[in-house]
Design a protein around this motif. Structure first.
Motif, PDB file in Angstrom:
ATOM      1  N   ILE A 285      45.640 -13.990  61.451  1.00 52.36           N
ATOM      2  CA  ILE A 285      45.389 -14.636  60.169  1.00 52.36           C
ATOM      3  C   ILE A 285      44.074 -15.404  60.239  1.00 52.36           C
ATOM      4  CG2 ILE A 285      46.220 -16.375  58.528  1.00 52.36           C
ATOM      5  CD1 ILE A 285      49.073 -15.622  59.387  1.00 52.36           C
ATOM      6  N   THR A 286      43.918 -16.214  61.280  1.00 50.63           N
ATOM      7  CA  THR A 286      42.677 -16.970  61.473  1.00 50.63           C
ATOM      8  C   THR A 286      41.964 -16.432  62.709  1.00 50.63           C
ATOM      9  OG1 THR A 286      43.934 -18.703  62.644  1.00 50.63           O
ATOM     10  CG2 THR A 286      43.554 -18.997  60.272  1.00 50.63           C
ATOM     11  N   PHE A 287      41.924 -17.201  63.792  1.00 48.24           N
ATOM     12  CA  PHE A 287      41.258 -16.763  65.013  1.00 48.24           C
ATOM     13  C   PHE A 287      42.300 -16.249  65.997  1.00 48.24           C
ATOM     14  CE2 PHE A 287      38.083 -20.231  63.825  1.00 48.24           C
ATOM     15  CZ  PHE A 287      37.223 -19.331  63.202  1.00 48.24           C
ATOM     16  N   ALA A 288      42.136 -15.015  66.436  1.00 48.40           N
ATOM     17  CA  ALA A 288      43.151 -14.377  67.272  1.00 48.40           C
ATOM     18  C   ALA A 288      43.411 -15.153  68.559  1.00 48.40           C
ATOM     19  CB  ALA A 288      42.734 -12.948  67.588  1.00 48.40           C
ATOM     20  N   GLY A 289      42.388 -15.755  69.133  1.00 53.26           N
ATOM     21  CA  GLY A 289      42.560 -16.462  70.397  1.00 53.26           C
ATOM     22  C   GLY A 289      42.668 -17.963  70.252  1.00 53.26           C
ATOM     23  N   ALA A 290      42.690 -18.475  69.027  1.00 53.36           N
ATOM     24  CA  ALA A 290      42.694 -19.924  68.836  1.00 53.36           C
ATOM     25  C   ALA A 290      43.523 -20.300  67.616  1.00 53.36           C
ATOM     26  CB  ALA A 290      41.265 -20.441  68.686  1.00 53.36           C
ATOM     27  N   GLY A 291      44.731 -19.745  67.558  1.00 55.03           N
ATOM     28  CA  GLY A 291      45.589 -19.979  66.416  1.00 55.03           C
ATOM     29  C   GLY A 291      46.716 -20.945  66.720  1.00 55.03           C
ATOM     30  N   VAL A 292      47.784 -20.833  65.937  1.00 56.94           N
ATOM     31  CA  VAL A 292      48.990 -21.640  66.072  1.00 56.94           C
ATOM     32  C   VAL A 292      50.171 -20.685  66.123  1.00 56.94           C
ATOM     33  CG1 VAL A 292      50.403 -23.485  65.061  1.00 56.94           C
ATOM     34  CG2 VAL A 292      47.916 -23.494  64.722  1.00 56.94           C
TER      35      VAL A 292
END
Length: 422
Positions: free
Chosen positions: A254-261
């Motif tokens: 949805i957002t950043f593949a390696g820095a999400g929730v």
């Protein structure tokens, strides 16, 4: 075709394949990764939360320790999108796969709230049901810890309930099963409410049987509107099995593949048990990252609008792959494939015994595909049939070249297999 016709066709395909190899391609369709233009959609988050904006709506200073459950604001957003509600979901760091891993390890070491003993103290090997074809990283977790994996068919409306029910009713060693309920990896299957109700209600010989309900693609639609999430925790409550289901989700695509929730939804007993273990390992998640997600996405409708922007970028790629498969393979009748309404993959079935050869031919021509068998436990597709295609990452011109090459490889492998049979 007659044997002679097959040999003539094979010669034509071999010449086409030799030209493919001579092109010096280096193309990758192995993983379902967002492309750079998709990641660019979330670029404004990099300036968030901004100086002086580090306190959440409910008064949490996100720079400090604490808050093992995660910020309430982000839990409100994804509690709606995953169908759990705010109070039955935790927000963690970027990888839902890590939560799945940790839940399994915690159960092995100490048992779940419903276990008589740690899973590792049970007599004989533990077992999980694995709807196939499925997600290779799920299978890696259970294989890593010596949990025997049992294939069950994945039907158009979800796992084969009759097969699952028959297995779990009599075998207490079956401790869990993997399910991707919305736009499953790789087939794009979505679980029906009838199947969901049956899974949470079926009698199990193991009192601590768990369903790993990995709703990774809950909002990743290729059509105008994603299906509403099934209220799986409510269904489990109604069935008298409130602790049976773990719900997973994340913002990874949805957002950043390696820095999400990431998110875990379940019963209070399960969440308390998990949080108790988690609090030994850390003091809280990355709340600043959760805050920037909350600020950027705003609410559930904000997520849906953001995913519409993703859809505008990737839907043409899926359409292109389906067009090439139709144009190159439909007349030959040596393959079938899914036309998913969401998710990140297209599942391609070639003739039995030809998947590994197709993938090897593609590799030798400079086109990397997910290894044949990866969508099955132990990387063993009993029919050597299934190939997972991941259209999202390459630029569309490279995707067209790669898929035309894959079609050539599938046709060439089919002629080889058919001539062997002849």
């Amino acid at each position: 075709m007659s044997a002679d016709q097959l040999r003539e066709t094979q010669a034509i395909l071999r010449a086409k394949y030799d030209n493919l190899c001579a092109a010096g391609l280096k193309l990758d369709l192995t993983r379902g990764k967002p492309a750079a233009d998709q990641l660019d959609l979330s670029e404004p988050m990099l300036s968030m939360p901004g100086e002086g904006h580090h306190v959440s709506a409910d008064g949490v200073d996100c720079r400090n320790y604490g808050g093992i459950n995660g910020l309430r604001g982000i839990r409100e957003i994804f509690g709606e999108l995953l169908g759990t509600g705010t109070d039955r979901i935790l927000a963690e760091n970027n990888a839902s796969l890590q939560i799945m891993h940790d839940l399994t390890v915690f159960a092995l070491l100490t048992g779940t709230p419903d276990s008589e003993r740690p899973w590792s103290k049970e007599t004989g090997p533990l077992k999980f049901l694995c709807p196939v074809p499925g997600y290779d990283r799920h299978f890696s977790i259970t294989e890593q810890y010596g949990i025997e994996m049992i294939n069950v068919p994945l039907n158009p409306d979800g796992p084969d309930v009759d097969a699952c029910a028959a297995l779990v009713a009599s075998d207490p060693a079956i401790k869990g099963m993997w399910v991707v309920p919305t736009y499953s990896n790789p087939t794009g299957t979505t679980v029906s409410e009838d199947v969901a109700r049956a899974l949470v209600a079926m009698p199990t010989a193991a009192p601590d049987f768990r369903i790993y309900w990995d709703n990774a693609y809950a909002v990743h639609t290729l059509i105008d509107e994603a299906p509403a999430p099934l209220p799986i925790l409510d269904l489990a409550d109604e069935a008298g099995n409130p602790n049976r289901v773990y719900v997973f989700g994340s913002t990874s695509k949805i957002t950043f593949a390696g820095a999400g929730v990431s998110f875990l939804g379940s019963s209070k007993a399960n969440l308390d048990w998990y949080s108790q273990h988690l609090s030994i390992a850390k003091i809280g998640p990355d709340k600043l990252n959760q805050l920037r997600h909350e600020m950027f996405l705003v609410d559930a409708d904000g997520v849906r609008a953001h995913m519409a922007r993703h859809r505008a970028l990737i839907a043409p790629k899926f359409a292109l792959v389906l067009d090439i498969l139709e144009e190159r393979l439909s007349e030959a009748k040596i393959a079938s494939w899914t036309a998913p309404e969401g998710g990140y993959f297209i599942s391609l079935d070639v003739i039995d015994g030809a998947a590994a050869r197709t993938v090897q031919l593609a590799k030798d021509a400079g086109i990397a595909l997910t290894a044949a068998g990866s969508t099955f436990p132990y990387k063993n597709d009993p029919d050597d049939r299934n190939i997972r295609l991941a259209p999202t990452f390459p630029p569309i011109d490279e995707l067209a070249t790669a898929m035309d090459g894959v079609a050539t490889c599938a046709l060439l492998a089919a002629t080889e297999k058919l001539l062997e049979r002849d």
